[in-house]
Enzyme design. Structure first.
Site, PDB file in Angstrom:
ATOM      1  N   GLU A 223      56.321  69.808  40.386  1.00 54.79           N
ATOM      2  CA  GLU A 223      54.916  69.857  40.808  1.00 54.79           C
ATOM      3  C   GLU A 223      54.307  68.551  40.330  1.00 54.79           C
ATOM      4  O   GLU A 223      54.236  68.301  39.130  1.00 54.79           O
ATOM      5  CB  GLU A 223      54.258  71.091  40.173  1.00 54.79           C
ATOM      6  CG  GLU A 223      52.916  71.431  40.778  1.00 54.79           C
ATOM      7  CD  GLU A 223      51.771  70.735  40.091  1.00 54.79           C
ATOM      8  OE1 GLU A 223      51.577  69.522  40.363  1.00 54.79           O
ATOM      9  OE2 GLU A 223      51.079  71.377  39.309  1.00 54.79           O
ATOM     10  N   CYS A 260      45.943  68.855  37.995  1.00 52.68           N
ATOM     11  CA  CYS A 260      46.656  68.527  39.236  1.00 52.68           C
ATOM     12  C   CYS A 260      45.838  68.969  40.450  1.00 52.68           C
ATOM     13  O   CYS A 260      46.084  68.508  41.558  1.00 52.68           O
ATOM     14  CB  CYS A 260      48.023  69.175  39.249  1.00 52.68           C
ATOM     15  SG  CYS A 260      47.986  70.873  38.745  1.00 52.68           S
TER      16      CYS A 260
HETATM   17  P1  NAP Z   1      55.145  62.512  33.055  1.00 55.44           P
HETATM   18  O1  NAP Z   1      55.050  61.115  32.599  1.00 55.44           O
HETATM   19  O2  NAP Z   1      55.642  62.714  34.408  1.00 55.44           O
HETATM   20  O3  NAP Z   1      56.096  63.261  31.994  1.00 55.44           O
HETATM   21  C1  NAP Z   1      56.371  64.664  32.061  1.00 55.44           C
HETATM   22  C2  NAP Z   1      57.672  64.947  31.337  1.00 55.44           C
HETATM   23  O4  NAP Z   1      58.750  64.435  32.115  1.00 55.44           O
HETATM   24  C3  NAP Z   1      57.793  64.287  29.980  1.00 55.44           C
HETATM   25  O5  NAP Z   1      58.525  65.122  29.124  1.00 55.44           O
HETATM   26  C4  NAP Z   1      58.572  63.030  30.273  1.00 55.44           C
HETATM   27  O6  NAP Z   1      59.330  62.609  29.189  1.00 55.44           O
HETATM   28  C5  NAP Z   1      59.487  63.473  31.363  1.00 55.44           C
HETATM   29  N1  NAP Z   1      59.841  62.379  32.274  1.00 55.44           N
HETATM   30  C6  NAP Z   1      58.993  61.597  32.977  1.00 55.44           C
HETATM   31  N2  NAP Z   1      59.676  60.726  33.745  1.00 55.44           N
HETATM   32  C7  NAP Z   1      60.995  60.970  33.517  1.00 55.44           C
HETATM   33  C8  NAP Z   1      62.199  60.396  34.004  1.00 55.44           C
HETATM   34  N3  NAP Z   1      62.195  59.397  34.880  1.00 55.44           N
HETATM   35  N4  NAP Z   1      63.359  60.884  33.552  1.00 55.44           N
HETATM   36  C9  NAP Z   1      63.383  61.881  32.636  1.00 55.44           C
HETATM   37  N5  NAP Z   1      62.280  62.456  32.130  1.00 55.44           N
HETATM   38  C10 NAP Z   1      61.098  62.013  32.561  1.00 55.44           C
HETATM   39  O7  NAP Z   1      53.779  63.263  32.950  1.00 55.44           O
HETATM   40  P2  NAP Z   1      52.726  63.320  31.767  1.00 55.44           P
HETATM   41  O8  NAP Z   1      53.244  62.644  30.547  1.00 55.44           O
HETATM   42  O9  NAP Z   1      52.340  64.731  31.656  1.00 55.44           O
HETATM   43  O10 NAP Z   1      51.501  62.499  32.308  1.00 55.44           O
HETATM   44  C11 NAP Z   1      51.615  61.211  32.840  1.00 55.44           C
HETATM   45  C12 NAP Z   1      51.031  61.155  34.236  1.00 55.44           C
HETATM   46  O11 NAP Z   1      51.488  62.286  34.991  1.00 55.44           O
HETATM   47  C13 NAP Z   1      49.537  61.284  34.293  1.00 55.44           C
HETATM   48  O12 NAP Z   1      48.907  60.065  34.161  1.00 55.44           O
HETATM   49  C14 NAP Z   1      49.339  61.898  35.649  1.00 55.44           C
HETATM   50  O13 NAP Z   1      49.305  60.927  36.646  1.00 55.44           O
HETATM   51  C15 NAP Z   1      50.493  62.746  35.892  1.00 55.44           C
HETATM   52  N6  NAP Z   1      50.304  64.185  35.642  1.00 55.44           N
HETATM   53  C16 NAP Z   1      50.322  65.051  36.669  1.00 55.44           C
HETATM   54  C17 NAP Z   1      50.223  66.404  36.418  1.00 55.44           C
HETATM   55  C18 NAP Z   1      50.292  67.420  37.470  1.00 55.44           C
HETATM   56  O14 NAP Z   1      49.709  68.449  37.307  1.00 55.44           O
HETATM   57  N7  NAP Z   1      51.050  67.247  38.491  1.00 55.44           N
HETATM   58  C19 NAP Z   1      50.096  66.886  35.152  1.00 55.44           C
HETATM   59  C20 NAP Z   1      50.102  65.972  34.112  1.00 55.44           C
HETATM   60  C21 NAP Z   1      50.219  64.642  34.388  1.00 55.44           C
HETATM   61  P3  NAP Z   1      58.783  61.477  28.201  1.00 55.44           P
HETATM   62  O15 NAP Z   1      57.372  61.786  27.922  1.00 55.44           O
HETATM   63  O16 NAP Z   1      59.673  61.560  27.040  1.00 55.44           O
HETATM   64  O17 NAP Z   1      58.884  60.190  28.923  1.00 55.44           O
END
Ligand code: NAP
Length: 481
Positions: A223, A260
């Site tokens: 998601e 989201c």
């Molecule tokens: P994220 O960067 O996508 O990370 C979520 C989880 O996935 C973390 O545990 C992260 O690990 C891991 N991860 C991310 N990229 C990966 C990859 N290429 N390979 C393996 N593991 C990976 O999301 P976030 O930290 O929650 O927030 C960052 C951004 O995500 C926000 O700025 C926003 O744009 C978006 N976001 C969207 C939603 C939504 O509801 N869809 C919710 C929250 C955030 P690590 O942290 O160890 O890297």
């Protein structure tokens, strides 16, 4: 970290856990919910401190987390979710006898779950993904989110205690700490059978690609959020400018815009564009800037705004009052529909309290926008009944673009229940056939299996002739108990 050991233990646990009765799994889930509530005096301040979210919000989130776990417990106790179908044999059928066929849903195996930073409880360690995977009978290997490590650890301990108290094998739940590489290793392990993820598009898509490159590809239910367009029609907007501006700003700035379902795009008819923009600006100026989850997210928010600030097509109704290290100052820009239609970049999600107002001149322009829209978690229509009455084509088109179509209110606030669909066409998720909120989230972690001419004693209880579980089943084409 010994990945083989983690997965061996999860796989061994799976062979036992998949056969645990719905009632016993429900007791296990209730122990998790009770355990979380018992820890509330530690958990609430801890999660608040790690996420910058106010304690009031975390208190609500804890209630939601425990509530959704108990909802799955109820589903398991009732039992019909396994979709049991029985077609009796007909040995006399010609030209060939008909076999006895019985089909139901069975769990996939160990699931890797990635939690979100913006919901340290409800979409994290014991959140909806973990709860639905455990409810289905799949062990969970949870990759902790580094934005709330201590919260994650404490919740992990609560789950592990419930595992022990329920006499289940320890491998039913494993809490793993680490960074990107850890997550990648987990989903590449041959014993991993599915992945659930909530977070960024970049993260979700790269995990999806990695899982598809495996020698045995596995499903990734990611998601990844969306811009959740609101479409305002002339009469409705004209008659309710102030109240709709208030509702819009409330939704846009809730939780510093870190949802989201945050409405990042709003389509407004040109006749009311000025009045609506001023009403929104007035509301925005009364909103205090709120701290974001962490500095990295604040930095990403202002970086996205800076990129948009360089675009000459945008007129700024409200610029962010400051570019803070941690706080989100809300912002709103407007753009003409024909400029918006020129560049897909204007559809990209800005995670935070920013929205783009697209000003349309007529229905044809609005229809062209709708045609261009990417897949969304939600789309909201603000129109009087009379205005919507002859818009079936538009409504049909929009239904193809989202998982939830709203006719009132704002998209934030995702009800946890039986009828919720939280998941829309790509790129909002990687698989729009499923939801990550509500009871149907369990369907992501199961597959159908059919047993042909299996002896009664060997059949699972859900498929036995006497219906010992007393569940709803489709028998010879009819739904019966
Ligand atoms: P994220 O960067 O996508 O990370 C979520 C989880 O996935 C973390 O545990 C992260 O690990 C891991 N991860 C991310 N990229 C990966 C990859 N290429 N390979 C393996 N593991 C990976 O999301 P976030 O930290 O929650 O927030 C960052 C951004 O995500 C926000 O700025 C926003 O744009 C978006 N976001 C969207 C939603 C939504 O509801 N869809 C919710 C929250 C955030 P690590 O942290 O160890 O890297």
């Amino acid at each position: 970290m010994n990945y083989d050991q983690i997965f061996q233990s999860a796989q061994e646990a799976f062979l036992h856990f998949k056969n645990v009765s719905g009632k016993d799994k429900a007791t296990f889930l209730r122990r998790i919910a009770d355990g979380l509530e018992a820890e509330k005096h530690t958990l609430i301040p801890l999660a608040s401190e790690e996420s910058n979210l106010p304690e009031g919000r975390i208190t609500g989130e804890l209630g939601r987390t425990a509530g959704q776990i108990r909802l799955f417990a109820k589903l398991l106790e009732e039992g019909s979710w396994v979709e049991a179908v029985i077609d009796h044999a007909d040995p006399e059928r010609t030209p060939a006898p008909k076999p006895d066929l019985r089909r139901f849903l069975t769990p996939l195996g160990p699931v890797v779950v990635f939690g979100a930073s913006n919901f340290p409880l409800a979409f994290s360690t014991a959140g909806g993904d973990t709860a639905s995977a455990l409810a289905s009978g799949c062990p969970v290997i949870y990759k902790a989110h580094p934005a709330h490590p201590e919260t994650s650890k404490l919740v992990g301990q609560v789950i592990s205690k419930a595992v022990i108290d329920s006499n289940l094998p320890l491998g039913v739940f494993t809490h793993v700490e680490g960074g990107i590489e850890t997550g990648q290793k987990l989903i590449q392990h041959p014993l991993a059978k599915a992945v659930a993820f909530t977070g960024s598009f970049t993260g979700g898509k790269s995990l999806f690609d990695l899982a598809n490159q495996r020698s045995e590809p596995i499903p990734v239910f990611a998601e990844m959020g969306s811009v959740n367009p609101i479409i305002a029609f002339k009469e409705k907007l004209g008659a309710n400018i102030e109240s709709l501006a208030k509702a819009f700003v409330g939704s846009l700035t809730l939780g510093a815009g870190q949802f989201c379902t945050n409405p990042g795009l709003i389509m407004v008819p040109s006749i009311h564009a000025e009045a609506f923009a001023s009403a929104v600006k007035k509301e925005l100026q009364e909103i205090a800037a709120a701290p974001m989850l962490h500095e990295g997210i604040a930095e990403a928010y202002y970086k996205s705004l800076s990129i948009l600030e360089s675009r000459k097509e945008l007129k700024w109704v409200q610029v962010a009052a400051a570019k803070d290290l941690i706080k989100a100052y809300p912002a709103l820009a407007k753009i003409k529909a024909n400029d918006w239609l020129e560049d897909d970049h204007f559809q990209q999600e800005v995670f935070g309290s920013f929205a783009l107002m697209v000003v349309y001149e007529n229905f044809n322009e609005l229809f062209a926008i709708a045609q261009r829209l990417h897949g969304q978690l939600t789309i909201t229509l603000w129109g009087e009944n009379g205005e919507l009455a002859k818009k079936e084509d538009l409504i049909n088109l929009l239904s193809e673009k989202c998982g939830r179509l709203l006719f009132k209110g704002a998209p934030t606030g995702v009800e946890v229940g039986h009828a919720m669909q939280h998941g829309g066409p790509y790129p909002s998720t990687t698989d729009s056939r499923f939801t990550s909120v509500g009871v149907h989230a369990i369907k992501r972690f199961v597959r159908p299996i059919a047993y042909q001419d299996m002896p009664q004693d060997l059949l699972p209880d859900a498929l036995k002739e006497g219906n010992p579980l007393g569940i709803w089943r489709t028998v010879d084409g009819e739904l019966v108990k």
